[in-house]
Enzyme design. Structure first.
Site, PDB file in Angstrom:
ATOM      1  N   GLY B  42     -48.591 -13.013  18.957  1.00 30.19           N
ATOM      2  CA  GLY B  42     -48.167 -11.709  18.443  1.00 30.19           C
ATOM      3  C   GLY B  42     -48.956 -11.377  17.195  1.00 30.19           C
ATOM      4  O   GLY B  42     -50.081 -11.856  17.024  1.00 30.19           O
ATOM      5  N   SER B 284     -34.218   4.910  16.167  1.00 25.71           N
ATOM      6  CA  SER B 284     -34.670   4.916  14.769  1.00 25.71           C
ATOM      7  C   SER B 284     -33.543   5.318  13.819  1.00 25.71           C
ATOM      8  O   SER B 284     -32.765   6.224  14.068  1.00 25.71           O
ATOM      9  CB  SER B 284     -35.840   5.868  14.602  1.00 25.71           C
ATOM     10  OG  SER B 284     -36.098   6.024  13.240  1.00 25.71           O
ATOM     11  N   ARG B 330     -27.845  -0.330   5.872  1.00 26.70           N
ATOM     12  CA  ARG B 330     -27.694  -0.927   7.197  1.00 26.70           C
ATOM     13  C   ARG B 330     -26.470  -1.824   7.347  1.00 26.70           C
ATOM     14  O   ARG B 330     -25.685  -1.675   8.269  1.00 26.70           O
ATOM     15  CB  ARG B 330     -28.919  -1.789   7.545  1.00 26.70           C
ATOM     16  CG  ARG B 330     -30.081  -1.007   8.042  1.00 26.70           C
ATOM     17  CD  ARG B 330     -31.204  -1.946   8.441  1.00 26.70           C
ATOM     18  NE  ARG B 330     -32.371  -1.150   8.824  1.00 26.70           N
ATOM     19  CZ  ARG B 330     -33.509  -1.664   9.286  1.00 26.70           C
ATOM     20  NH1 ARG B 330     -33.634  -2.962   9.403  1.00 26.70           N
ATOM     21  NH2 ARG B 330     -34.498  -0.879   9.609  1.00 26.70           N
ATOM     22  N   ARG B 435     -34.026  -8.191   5.563  1.00 25.25           N
ATOM     23  CA  ARG B 435     -35.386  -7.650   5.583  1.00 25.25           C
ATOM     24  C   ARG B 435     -35.350  -6.138   5.451  1.00 25.25           C
ATOM     25  O   ARG B 435     -34.533  -5.479   6.083  1.00 25.25           O
ATOM     26  CB  ARG B 435     -36.096  -8.040   6.878  1.00 25.25           C
ATOM     27  CG  ARG B 435     -37.505  -7.491   6.973  1.00 25.25           C
ATOM     28  CD  ARG B 435     -38.215  -7.917   8.242  1.00 25.25           C
ATOM     29  NE  ARG B 435     -37.610  -7.414   9.460  1.00 25.25           N
ATOM     30  CZ  ARG B 435     -37.702  -6.158   9.884  1.00 25.25           C
ATOM     31  NH1 ARG B 435     -38.362  -5.257   9.181  1.00 25.25           N
ATOM     32  NH2 ARG B 435     -37.116  -5.794  11.005  1.00 25.25           N
TER      33      ARG B 435
END
Lengths: 251, 637
Positions: B42, B284, B330, B435
């Protein structure tokens, strides 16, 4: 809903292969096509039979792993949609559904619905890159690129390398795939130094792999899940003729 | 054992450049004599393989996919952060460093994060030079957008396909090295063991997925770039084949696993529609700019949302967090969604979903404006759910998305095992307990293009290690063990499929080790995981043989590792008796229900050492010292 599946089973490259019928009774219209196949496979395992082998991974339409010919069309009936993003609500109760692998001279069958698409990798290796070592790059804003050119390069770069274009083409041509990558790089200023070499090398490799040429059927564009335009083939042809005039056909 | 992060001393902005200046480089003529094994291709692994080959090393790269272009990095949508300050909005390396440490709730290593911020700008330069078509302004210069957790505009993007374009850039660089013969590419080979001789990683055992044959490969160094472990939870936004096997088996060989309980849950995903669900798709986060989140006030309200009058709706984020409202961070909005669904007010057939409603925005701005802003997302939503979001509210629910934990590494990105390097999501080093958006791509490419190609000198600079033959007993032992494990799985001959067990494991994890955790639930989870693992080894059913391509064996082999790893994850969550970032312990919250960190007792990295299946692993602590950033409470007020 109920569906009647007719699926290509082939136990390896040298096996003859055949269509096998399966009936599925408990299909929800909210399932994706691959989730429907998951259910079939779970049933087969419980019965002690080998499940149908097919490639899949991200299930978001971006990795390019999945690719089935559904009712005669690569990626099925929905335009601009990969197999994994196709949902069962697009089918009717009682439908017959024919599922086959991507067939093309240069894609050999590995097992059942899984094919070998390594030819695409080799085409990319022949010239689908810009030779820029880490450490040598100038500041990213050093070369302004007109927005319309950057956008066009992005349209071409959207290719997911699934192989639907070659599977859809009556000539088994991979021109749309090759054109997408060569055009992306040949459009950009960074790609200019290797422009001629790139297009000649990639076309040469494509022919070596056994893909056919383009005779304007446009089936590739219709099958492409990312709606990549055949205009890029015209651009590649133009680049190719210029390159051959300048440098000859020998790579 | 004391864990040494090998962090250089001195002013933080000089550490990386001084480190490079002090390196003892390998003689260019000798580089080709060093063989490097890279597992995973990746962003991190592919970039490392290509760059090491450019430097002259002899690279062998492995992927279980049919091509390196399929790696799950490809699915990243939003963008990549870089401290370029092209927008003249006072961005800097320092600000990106600060935002990342703070966003990670002060549980990451300062020096690593500073280095990440420092090389971020080079990533953009490198990608552009490879032909990555980032979005541009009319003047021809690069465009940026804003992202969560930052007050500056530093995110570079290529439509909603930034991960794809960056991965294809990596793939093209890798292809060039393959064509030059500098990288030997091994497709459809899955790593099943790291081989260690005298405390040094000397190679790997891989299984050829087409023939089932085990192969041994020697390497002077082994690099793992095998991604995260979100699929422990069965349903996540990860690709179907993402798994923990490579890092977990390295852990079983003695590599320490750090902070496994730091798992990120993304609030806006398309919810589960039924038992058949195989994965979850992210929408999103930008949708929350114009959408309003609500559930019915009454429990079990099955009416069509458009028939529920305004007075009977609960816009719970706006009610509970009046200042942030629908833009609450979040973790906060994920937990709030869970709370209202647990109360029985969730929507959808499963009761695990909330509405994200655009009707006010459409009325205020018109449908065209909303279509311009979110058209492609609305289209994707309709394709998956069959519901038109212009005329019906969307339904969303949080889902597992990314894992911050991973194998422990020092400043060199080397694990506690000599010669074993770990990059990208597979290591633990840069994101702490949470993150920030658009930072995963940055870290993968930073590790692969810029960090490892330098730090590998710290190992090779001492001279070429003694080559070990693949006939060495340790290689043979690993091959035999890997084969035996597969034969053992086949021999169970029970009644349930690997997917059946995986789904049940995921449910245990989601229920007890998910968005909100507590001591009782975690202890219960550990018990339940053990019971399920027991059942798995008695009642698993596999069909077909191991000598042909067999997805059932592949899956079973990975699920077997998840079954063991899940217990480690739960242990870590139990042991970390504080709330921080994505790790929320219900025992530790403020009156408003926000995470309450405990810096006095938990300002450390927990690095776990394997002690046997079902045995309690040993925990080693790496204390985190914040020399440059002042520890503070994350506030959203």
């Amino acid at each position: 809903m109920k569906v009647k599946l007719h699926i290509w089973r082939q136990n390896g490259p040298n096996d003859k292969g055949k269509m096998v019928d399966y009936n599925l009774d408990n299909v929800s219209s909210d399932m994706s096509f691959l989730e429907m196949l998951d259910i079939l496979n779970e049933d087969l395992i419980l019965k002690g039979e080998e499940p149908v082998v097919f490639e899949h991974d991200c299930r978001e339409g971006i990795c390019g792993s999945c690719g089935l010919v559904i009712n005669g069309k690569p990626h099925g009936p929905e335009s601009g949609t990969t197999t994994c993003q196709l949902h069962m609500r697009k089918f009717k109760d009682g439908d017959d559904i024919f599922v086959e692998p991507f067939r093309s001279k240069a894609f050999s069958i590995v097992k059942d619905l899984m094919v070998d698409r390594s030819a695409y990798d080799r085409i990319q290796q022949s010239g689908g890159f810009i030779s820029a070592n880490v450490g040598s790059a100038p500041d990213a804003n050093a070369i302004p690129i007109a927005k319309n050119i950057a956008d066009l390069a992005m349209d071409a770069a959207a290719c997911i390398g699934c192989g639907a274009c070659a599977a859809a083409c009556p000539n088994g041509s991979a021109m749309l795939f090759v054109a997408a990558k060569s055009s992306q790089l040949n459009l950009l200023p960074q790609g200019q130094p290797e422009k001629n070499k790139r297009v000649r090398a990639m076309i040469n490799q494509m022919e070596k792999e056994g893909f056919g040429g383009c005779s304007n059927y446009y089936e590739c564009e219709a099958a492409c899940p990312k709606n990549i335009s055949v205009r890029f083939i015209a651009k590649m042809n133009r680049d190719y003729f210029v390159a051959v005039v300048k440098e000859g056909t020998k790579v | 054992m004391k864990l040494d992060g090998k962090v250089p001393s001195g002013p933080i902005e000089k550490r990386w450049s001084k480190y490079i200046a002090d390196l003892k480089p390998v003689n260019p003529a000798n580089k080709r004599k060093f063989k490097v094994i890279v597992i995973g291709t990746g962003l991190a692994g592919g970039a490392a393989a290509a760059t090491l080959a450019e430097l002259g090393y002899n690279v062998h790269a492995f992927t279980y996919h049919d091509s390196p272009r399929r790696a799950h990095s490809i699915a990243a949508q939003g963008g990549i952060n870089a401290a370029k300050n092209y927008q003249n909005d006072a961005d800097s390396v320092w600000r990106l460093f600060y935002d990342t440490v703070k966003g990670g709730d002060f549980r990451s290593r300062e020096s690593n994060v500073y280095r990440l911020a420092e090389v971020s700008a080079n990533i953009i330069d490198q990608s552009v030079s490879q032909g990555v078509p980032f979005a541009r302004e009319y003047g021809g210069y690069l465009a940026n957008r804003s992202f969560g957790g930052a007050l500056v505009s530093r995110t570079f993007y290529a439509r909603g396909q930034t991960g794809q374009q960056l991965l294809l850039g990596v793939y093209s660089a890798l292809n060039r090295q393959i064509s030059l013969g500098k990288v030997t590419m091994h497709n459809r080979k899955e790593m099943l063991d790291v081989v260690i001789v005298d405390g040094r990683a000397v190679g790997v055992v891989v299984r050829d997925l087409l023939t089932g044959k085990m192969e041994s490969h020697y390497g002077d160094a082994v690099v793992l770039a095998t991604g995260g472990y979100a699929n422990t939870y069965f349903l996540s936004t990860n690709a179907q084949h993402c798994n923990v096997t490579a890092t977990y088996r390295a852990y079983k060989k003695g590599a320490f696993f750090a902070n496994p309980c730091f798992t990120q849950i993304h609030p806006t995903c398309i919810p589960v529609s039924g038992e058949h669900q195989s994965k979850l798709t992210l929408m999103s986060e930008s949708l929350r700019n114009d959408g309003r989140i609500w559930v019915p006030k009454a429990t079990n309200d099955k009416r069509n949302p458009n028939d529920i009058p305004e007075s009977e709706r609960d816009y719970y984020l706006e009610r509970m967090y009046p200042s942030y409202g629908n833009l609450a961070p979040r973790d906060i909005s994920s937990r709030a969604a869970k709370r209202v669904c647990d109360e029985g007010r969730g929507v959808n057939a499963t009761g695990n979903a909330v509405y994200l409603d655009f009707s006010d925005a459409i009325q205020r701005l018109g449908q065209q404006v909303i279509a311009d802003r979110y058209g492609n997302l609305f289209e994707m939503y309709e394709r998956i759910t069959g519901v038109d979001p212009y005329n019906n509210p969307m339904m969303i629910y949080p889902a597992l998305h990314y894992t911050m934990g991973g194998l422990w590494v020092d400043y060199n990105l080397m694990s506690n095992i000599e010669g074993l390097f770990v990059l990208g999501e597979a290591n633990f080093s840069d994101h702490g307990a949470n993150r920030l958006g658009a930072s995963a791509l940055m870290q993968g490419l930073s590790d692969g293009y810029f960090v490892l190609p330098n730090t590998i000198n710290s190992y090779f600079g001492k001279g070429k290690p003694q080559t070990i033959s693949t006939d060495h007993p340790e290689f043979k032992k690993s091959e035999v063990e890997a084969n035996e494990r597969i034969n053992k799985l086949i021999a169970i001959n029970g009644k349930e499929t690997p997917t059946h067990f995986h789904r049940r494991l995921g449910k245990i994890m989601w229920d007890h080790v998910g968005m909100a955790r507590n001591e009782q639930g975690l202890k219960l989870a550990i018990e339940k995981i053990r019971e399920l693992r027991e059942e798995f080894w008695q009642n698993l059913k596999i069909v077909g043989t191991a000598s042909n391509i067999n997805p059932v064996i592949e899956k079973a082999n990975r699920v077997a590792d998840f079954m063991e790893f899940a217990e480690l994850l739960a242990y870590d969550a139990l042991e970390r008796d504080e709330s921080c970032g994505a790790h929320f312990r219900e025992e530790h919250q403020t009156e408003e229900g926000e995470a309450k960190r405990n810096d006095a007792d938990f300002s450390f990295v927990s690095a776990w050492e394997y002690k046997g299946i079902g045995e309690r692993p040993d925990m080693h602590k790496e204390e985190l010292n914040f020399e440059f950033i002042h520890l503070a409470e994350r506030s959203y007020k």
